[in-house]
Motif scaffolding. Structure first.
Motif, PDB file in Angstrom:
ATOM      1  N   ASN A 108      19.127  -1.014 100.615  1.00  0.00           N
ATOM      2  CA  ASN A 108      19.045   0.059  99.619  1.00  0.00           C
ATOM      3  C   ASN A 108      17.663   0.664  99.419  1.00  0.00           C
ATOM      4  N   SER A 109      16.674   0.155 100.121  1.00  0.00           N
ATOM      5  CA  SER A 109      15.307   0.641  99.891  1.00  0.00           C
ATOM      6  C   SER A 109      14.433   0.249 101.067  1.00  0.00           C
ATOM      7  N   GLY A 110      13.228   0.799 101.055  1.00  0.00           N
ATOM      8  CA  GLY A 110      12.265   0.471 102.097  1.00  0.00           C
ATOM      9  C   GLY A 110      11.814  -0.976 102.028  1.00  0.00           C
ATOM     10  N   ALA A 113      14.383  -3.172 103.493  1.00  0.00           N
ATOM     11  CA  ALA A 113      14.435  -3.080 104.961  1.00  0.00           C
ATOM     12  C   ALA A 113      13.315  -3.928 105.559  1.00  0.00           C
ATOM     13  N   ASN A 114      12.117  -3.856 104.957  1.00  0.00           N
ATOM     14  CA  ASN A 114      10.999  -4.663 105.450  1.00  0.00           C
ATOM     15  C   ASN A 114      11.206  -6.137 105.168  1.00  0.00           C
ATOM     16  N   GLU A 115      11.790  -6.442 104.012  1.00  0.00           N
ATOM     17  CA  GLU A 115      12.103  -7.843 103.690  1.00  0.00           C
ATOM     18  C   GLU A 115      13.016  -8.425 104.775  1.00  0.00           C
ATOM     19  N   VAL A 193       3.378  -2.974 111.278  1.00  0.00           N
ATOM     20  CA  VAL A 193       2.421  -1.867 111.194  1.00  0.00           C
ATOM     21  C   VAL A 193       3.142  -0.557 110.882  1.00  0.00           C
ATOM     22  N   GLU A 194       2.474   0.295 110.123  1.00  0.00           N
ATOM     23  CA  GLU A 194       2.955   1.665 109.911  1.00  0.00           C
ATOM     24  C   GLU A 194       2.320   2.566 110.993  1.00  0.00           C
ATOM     25  N   PRO A 195       3.101   3.354 111.725  1.00  0.00           N
ATOM     26  CA  PRO A 195       2.498   4.266 112.706  1.00  0.00           C
ATOM     27  C   PRO A 195       1.527   5.255 112.059  1.00  0.00           C
ATOM     28  N   GLY A 198       0.889   5.561 105.136  1.00  0.00           N
ATOM     29  CA  GLY A 198       1.197   6.617 104.176  1.00  0.00           C
ATOM     30  C   GLY A 198       0.468   6.429 102.862  1.00  0.00           C
ATOM     31  N   GLU A 199       0.875   5.407 102.118  1.00  0.00           N
ATOM     32  CA  GLU A 199       0.249   5.147 100.814  1.00  0.00           C
ATOM     33  C   GLU A 199      -1.244   4.861 100.980  1.00  0.00           C
ATOM     34  N   GLY A 200      -1.610   4.311 102.119  1.00  0.00           N
ATOM     35  CA  GLY A 200      -3.004   3.940 102.374  1.00  0.00           C
ATOM     36  C   GLY A 200      -3.911   5.125 102.638  1.00  0.00           C
ATOM     37  N   PHE A 226       7.744  -1.849 113.397  1.00  0.00           N
ATOM     38  CA  PHE A 226       7.193  -0.580 112.912  1.00  0.00           C
ATOM     39  C   PHE A 226       7.850  -0.258 111.578  1.00  0.00           C
ATOM     40  N   ASP A 227       7.028  -0.152 110.547  1.00  0.00           N
ATOM     41  CA  ASP A 227       7.511   0.286 109.239  1.00  0.00           C
ATOM     42  C   ASP A 227       7.482   1.816 109.242  1.00  0.00           C
ATOM     43  N   GLU A 228       8.664   2.401 109.451  1.00  0.00           N
ATOM     44  CA  GLU A 228       8.775   3.864 109.470  1.00  0.00           C
ATOM     45  C   GLU A 228       9.496   4.373 108.229  1.00  0.00           C
ATOM     46  N   VAL A 229       9.324   3.645 107.136  1.00  0.00           N
ATOM     47  CA  VAL A 229       9.969   4.040 105.881  1.00  0.00           C
ATOM     48  C   VAL A 229       9.502   5.439 105.464  1.00  0.00           C
ATOM     49  N   GLN A 230       8.202   5.714 105.655  1.00  0.00           N
ATOM     50  CA  GLN A 230       7.680   7.024 105.261  1.00  0.00           C
ATOM     51  C   GLN A 230       7.653   8.011 106.436  1.00  0.00           C
TER      52      GLN A 230
END
Ligand SMILES: *Cc1c(COP(=O)(O)O)cnc(C)c1O
Length: 406
Positions: A108-110, A113-115, A193-195, A198-200, A226-230
């Protein structure tokens, strides 16, 4: 008991009265949206360059998405995981056909998904035997707010007060391949890793960095996440950012734009890792429910077209040109970075750490944008925002910049 109606008149003040204060929302309350426009309680209009933090990828109240939502609402909303459903299967097939993945897990959320991704990586490490449990993550990364994901995130201020934290997570400098090469070992089960961070601060990974992570993970039998949530679902002008880089992860997480505003998350992976999760090892009540997946299926179908994706790159150019025009006059930014419609305007030395002030002035001028840390003004608008709305939004931004720079 007497029937109590909902209160009719609510105001921003009530947020402070009734809400656990984990946010500090703007002084106004948006009540209606259409396309890239929002209206607040007083009827004031805003151009929306924030897109609900990279979520409303097709703007607000898109007629086709509304139609899909209504049609599914008339059929079945929720079943629970004792049953599968048609929309979830269709969405899974869409994601598999469009990416490297063989299997999908919905949540239900980013953060969820990462968890799931991090738990799967630890499970993989356990099955591999030995002490294969180290997770390598990066400074300034953001992966969500559950205890595991916030610990994987690279801002200790978000996690340290919740100690004791999940152990064996190492944070290294982003884009520093040598640091990873010297840390990674047979004990490493995953690199996350985030490609583009975003927040950073909207910081893109170097291509050689991601390529190098792929090679190091292969060499040490570690899972590349790859964390592609954003960055996912068209945000960068490709369906997923990994497709720009030509570096294929083992696990990819997606959320935000995936539902276009309806909460949904997904973890994509290959058969090799998917089989490790068996009935009972992981789950969530709502994950993959028919209402969410029907909407996401329509959003995905609409975004995954050459027209929308190339339109993102075109809009990127419009933004860059417009921001340059403002900056030539006011020298308020030192750099504009990012890809597609995930853009970060870095404040110049003179206006250092004044991104929030600028964002507040922008809202007063009728433009909703975002910040990414104290020094970056961030834009993540609808992927189909009309050129005229970009121009109007940038005009409003220019008025805010003029006020900041007096
Ligand atoms: C927003 C975000 C998350 C967290 O997603 P939630 O839906 O808020 O849990 C995780 N990773 C990245 C890269 C994000 O931008």
């Amino acid at each position: 008991m007497e029937h109590q109606q909902q209160p009719q008149n609510v105001s921003r003040q009530n947020f402070d009265d009734w809400m656990v204060p984990v946010y500090a929302p703007a002084a106004f309350i948006p009540v209606r949206g259409e396309g890239s426009w929002l209206w607040d309680q007083a009827g004031k209009d805003y151009v929306d360059f924030a897109g609900g933090i990279a979520v409303n990828a097709l703007g607000h109240a898109h007629p086709e998405i509304r139609k899909t939502l209504h049609e599914q609402a008339d059929k079945v909303w929720h079943l629970g995981n004792g049953y599968t459903n048609e929309p979830v299967l269709r969405l899974a097939k869409q994601l598999i056909d469009a990416t490297f993945a063989d299997k999908v897990f919905f949540c239900n959320s980013g953060a969820e998904a990462n968890e799931a991704a991090l738990k799967l990586a630890r499970l993989y490490g356990h099955k591999a035997g030995g002490e294969k449990n180290e997770i390598i993550a990066f400074k300034n990364a953001f992966h969500g707010r559950t205890l595991f994901t916030v610990t994987a995130g690279g801002q200790p201020k978000y996690s340290e007060d919740f100690a004791p934290l999940p152990p064996a997570i190492t944070h290294l400098p982003f884009n520093d391949l040598a640091a990873v090469a010297s840390q990674i070992s047979s004990r490493t089960c995953a690199v996350i890793v985030e490609p583009i961070q975003g927040e950073g601060g909207v910081v893109p990974a170097d291509a050689e960095f991601l390529q190098g992570l792929r090679e190091l993970c292969d060499k040490h039998q570690a899972v590349l996440i790859f964390d592609e949530v954003q960055t996912g679902v068209g945000r960068t002008g490709e369906l997923y950012a990994y497709q720009h880089y030509g570096v294929v992860p083992d696990i990819l997480t997606s959320a935000k734009a995936l539902g276009g505003g309806f909460p949904i998350g997904a973890m994509l992976t290959t058969d090799r890792y998917a089989v490790l999760f068996q009935p009972g090892t992981h789950g969530t009540t709502y994950g993959g429910n028919p209402l969410a997946t029907a909407v996401a299926g329509k959003v995905f179908e609409m975004i995954n077209t050459a027209e929308v994706l190339s339109g993102v790159s075109k809009r990127h150019e419009w933004f860059i040109a417009g921001l340059k025009r403002i900056n030539d006059r006011y020298h308020v930014f030192s750099q504009v970075r990012g890809q597609g419609l995930l853009l970060g305007a870095v404040m110049s030395e003179r206006y250092k750490d004044q991104a929030k002030q600028l964002n507040t002035l922008a809202a007063e001028e009728g433009l909703i944008a975002l910040i990414a840390g104290p020094n970056v003004l961030r834009f993540a608008p609808s992927l189909i925002i009309p050129g005229a709305d970009i121009e109007e939004g940038l005009n409003r931004l220019e008025r805010a910049v003029a006020r900041l720079c007096v």
